[in-house]
Design an enzyme around this catalytic site. Structure first.
Site, PDB file in Angstrom:
ATOM      1  N   CYS A  77      36.593  51.537  31.779  1.00  0.00           N
ATOM      2  CA  CYS A  77      37.265  52.345  33.121  1.00  0.00           C
ATOM      3  C   CYS A  77      38.309  53.344  32.617  1.00  0.00           C
ATOM      4  CB  CYS A  77      37.420  51.481  34.192  1.00  0.00           C
ATOM      5  SG  CYS A  77      38.056  52.345  35.746  1.00  0.00           S
ATOM      6  N   CYS A  83      45.124  51.214  37.760  1.00  0.00           N
ATOM      7  CA  CYS A  83      44.655  50.533  38.737  1.00  0.00           C
ATOM      8  C   CYS A  83      44.645  48.988  38.309  1.00  0.00           C
ATOM      9  CB  CYS A  83      43.020  50.897  38.986  1.00  0.00           C
ATOM     10  SG  CYS A  83      42.040  49.972  40.215  1.00  0.00           S
ATOM     11  N   CYS A  86      41.333  45.271  37.498  1.00  0.00           N
ATOM     12  CA  CYS A  86      40.694  44.636  36.225  1.00  0.00           C
ATOM     13  C   CYS A  86      41.503  44.408  35.219  1.00  0.00           C
ATOM     14  CB  CYS A  86      39.209  45.289  35.782  1.00  0.00           C
ATOM     15  SG  CYS A  86      38.083  45.599  37.424  1.00  0.00           S
ATOM     16  N   CYS A 179      34.164  53.741  40.001  1.00  0.00           N
ATOM     17  CA  CYS A 179      34.836  52.553  39.832  1.00  0.00           C
ATOM     18  C   CYS A 179      33.342  51.453  39.533  1.00  0.00           C
ATOM     19  CB  CYS A 179      35.354  51.927  41.334  1.00  0.00           C
ATOM     20  SG  CYS A 179      35.462  50.299  41.563  1.00  0.00           S
ATOM     21  N   GLN A 309      31.156  35.458  50.000  1.00  0.00           N
ATOM     22  CA  GLN A 309      31.649  35.498  48.635  1.00  0.00           C
ATOM     23  C   GLN A 309      31.606  36.874  48.039  1.00  0.00           C
ATOM     24  OE1 GLN A 309      33.425  33.594  46.587  1.00  0.00           O
ATOM     25  NE2 GLN A 309      33.514  31.636  47.858  1.00  0.00           N
ATOM     26  N   GLU A 359      36.614  25.787  61.336  1.00  0.00           N
ATOM     27  CA  GLU A 359      37.073  26.852  60.848  1.00  0.00           C
ATOM     28  C   GLU A 359      38.150  27.409  61.728  1.00  0.00           C
ATOM     29  OE1 GLU A 359      38.156  30.465  59.389  1.00  0.00           O
ATOM     30  OE2 GLU A 359      36.945  29.014  58.161  1.00  0.00           O
ATOM     31  N   CYS A 435      39.692  28.503  44.926  1.00  0.00           N
ATOM     32  CA  CYS A 435      39.918  30.080  44.155  1.00  0.00           C
ATOM     33  C   CYS A 435      41.173  30.034  43.517  1.00  0.00           C
ATOM     34  CB  CYS A 435      39.751  31.005  45.119  1.00  0.00           C
ATOM     35  SG  CYS A 435      40.899  31.161  46.644  1.00  0.00           S
TER      36      CYS A 435
END
Length: 479
Positions: A77, A83, A86, A179, A309, A359, A435
């Site tokens: 990229c 940015c 990544c 992107c 997700q 939730e 996560c």
């Protein structure tokens, strides 16, 4: 009294990069000082210019390379290094996986300090580019300027930009050409909106002054071919809004859900605003293979602010791991804590007697019921509210004692009251999806008096980033 002058920060030369650390930064060590450096790879040898120093750690930037690591690869990229999306793009993918697995191991060893079996090898992502189903582009009046831009006469530069905010700069926007995170037509839609904006001299949002017409563009795709676009405007210019939405409708007939929102608040959150439907459905449909029957599929309705997700292909492997760890007999009552829109609840529902999901967000619970109905599932029940307050002895008395609890909390982990109540309930198994292995390790440590770690499976959902999902099976210790 005159202010004491700060000592200049030392310049570090010929420093080996020894590890990959948190937040996508690599790690060097000089004497007892740990130094965090972005955009380098373990095995690099660099000179480091420090810009921050505390007692035991510092942060700096690599300004010269003496040696390049064998783990390196060419970043694909053009925005890499600016940015922040990544940060591991310059590391070969197989080594990214190694350091993600190491991240889980280190957190369990240093934070958890509990016994655990050998981890399963991390599940690699099937796609390493174009894997995201959701991107939120920003439109800004202050384009991020490179050193070369600044050297030139900035008076003649176009400062409006459409792309992403760079790390730590809420008022700047990197003007993105391509992107690689989301499949097309994501880039084409953003560039088309930008072109139309220039043609009509529309203002882009100023995050400091809090004004400007174009503000955000949220694009959601699905493996079914559905496509949702939500345009967020900082000013209610009805004629311009109409012009843009009609343009998108004509130029991109593949859009199945075209929506808009006027956001005049000082933050970008749109969950508390009324989102207007312009064309198509107010949702898109995602599908996922059935966990036990490969001739069937599960479908999920995703609204403009629904959580799903963001790597849909890899999400199946995450949920299948959760399913396999649970080892359902078929007669269990299962609780799904932090259930969101009921994705896991509905994924496992046909293999148990009943699922009870809880939730915090009421709208998510509504979507969870809709997803049960969409799949013809009738053995799910959902509750909305704060788990720390809902999950009580009375709740268990009303809904029954579960044999299995599945928990998938946010990055901050589980509330201590929730952990305490799980220990009171003492289900046979707890499947913990996380996560954030650091908070997962912390929470498991609080449960180790009653539970032992029986299995660990890291899953890579986000290639070229330091993020890793992790699934842990906890089983009740024998008395």
């Amino acid at each position: 009294m005159p202010k004491k002058e700060k000592k200049p920060l030392p310049f570090l030369e010929n420093v080996p990069i020894i590890d990959a650390g948190s937040e996508g930064k690599a790690i060097a060590k000089v004497a007892d000082l740990v130094v965090f450096v972005p955009f380098v790879v373990p095995g690099d040898v660099v000179d480091i210019k420090l810009f921050s120093k505390k007692k035991n750690f510092a942060e700096g930037k690599a300004v010269h390379f003496h040696q390049y690591s064998d783990l390196r690869t060419e970043a694909f990229c053009s925005h890499f290094g600016v940015c922040g999306g990544c940060k591991w793009q310059n590391m070969q993918y197989e080594h990214q996986l190694k350091y993600k697995q190491k991240q889980v191991f280190d957190n369990f060893t240093r934070i958890g300090r509990f016994d655990f079996p050998e981890m399963q090898p991390i599940l690699a992502s099937e796609n390493t580019i174009h894997y995201r189903n959701k991107l939120d582009y920003a439109f800004g009046s202050r384009r991020w300027l490179s050193d070369e831009d600044i050297k030139n006469n900035t008076q003649n530069l176009e400062l409006r930009a459409a792309g992403f905010h760079p790390p730590l700069f809420f008022d700047r926007v990197i003007d993105i050409e391509t992107c690689y995170l989301q499949p097309e037509p994501s880039n084409r839609i953003r560039l088309a909106v930008k072109k139309l904006a220039f043609e009509n001299n529309w203002s882009f949002y100023d995050s400091r002054a809090h004004h400007g017409f174009l503000r955000n563009l949220l694009i959601r795709t699905s493996t079914t071919g559905d496509l949702m676009v939500i345009a967020a405007f900082g000013e209610n210019q009805e004629d311009s809004i109409r012009l843009l939405l009609n343009y998108l409708s004509e130029q991109f007939p593949e859009i199945t859900s075209l929506m808009y929102v006027v956001n005049t608040k000082k933050n970008d959150t749109i969950t508390d605003l009324e989102i207007q439907l312009w064309k198509g459905n107010p949702y898109i449909i995602e599908k996922m293979p059935h966990p036990t029957d490969n001739t069937k599929e599960l479908k999920f309705k995703i609204g403009p602010v629904s959580f799903y997700q963001t790597n849909p292909v890899q999400a199946f492997h995450l949920y299948k791991t959760t399913f396999d760890f649970a080892g359902f007999r078929g007669d269990e009552l299962a609780y799904d804590l932090y259930c969101g829109t009921g994705t896991i609840s509905n994924f496992v529902a046909q293999s148990v007697a009943k699922v009870v999901g809880v939730e915090y967000v009421p709208e998510a619970v509504e979507h969870a019921y809709e997803n049960s109905h969409l799949n013809g599932i009738t053995n799910t029940t959902f509750y909305a509210g704060d788990l720390a307050k809902i999950l009580t002895a009375d709740f268990v008395a009303e809904n029954g004692k579960p044999q299995i609890i599945i928990t998938d909390p946010p990055r901050s982990g589980m509330h201590e009251k929730v952990i305490k109540q799980i220990l009171e309930i003492s289900p046979e198994k707890v499947v913990y999806v996380s996560c954030n292995p650091a908070t997962q390790a912390r929470d498991i440590a609080l449960m180790q008096e009653k539970y032992q770690v029986a299995a660990i499976q890291p899953v890579d959902m986000f290639p070229h980033t330091h993020h890793v999902e992790n699934v842990v099976l906890l089983t009740l210790k024998a008395n």
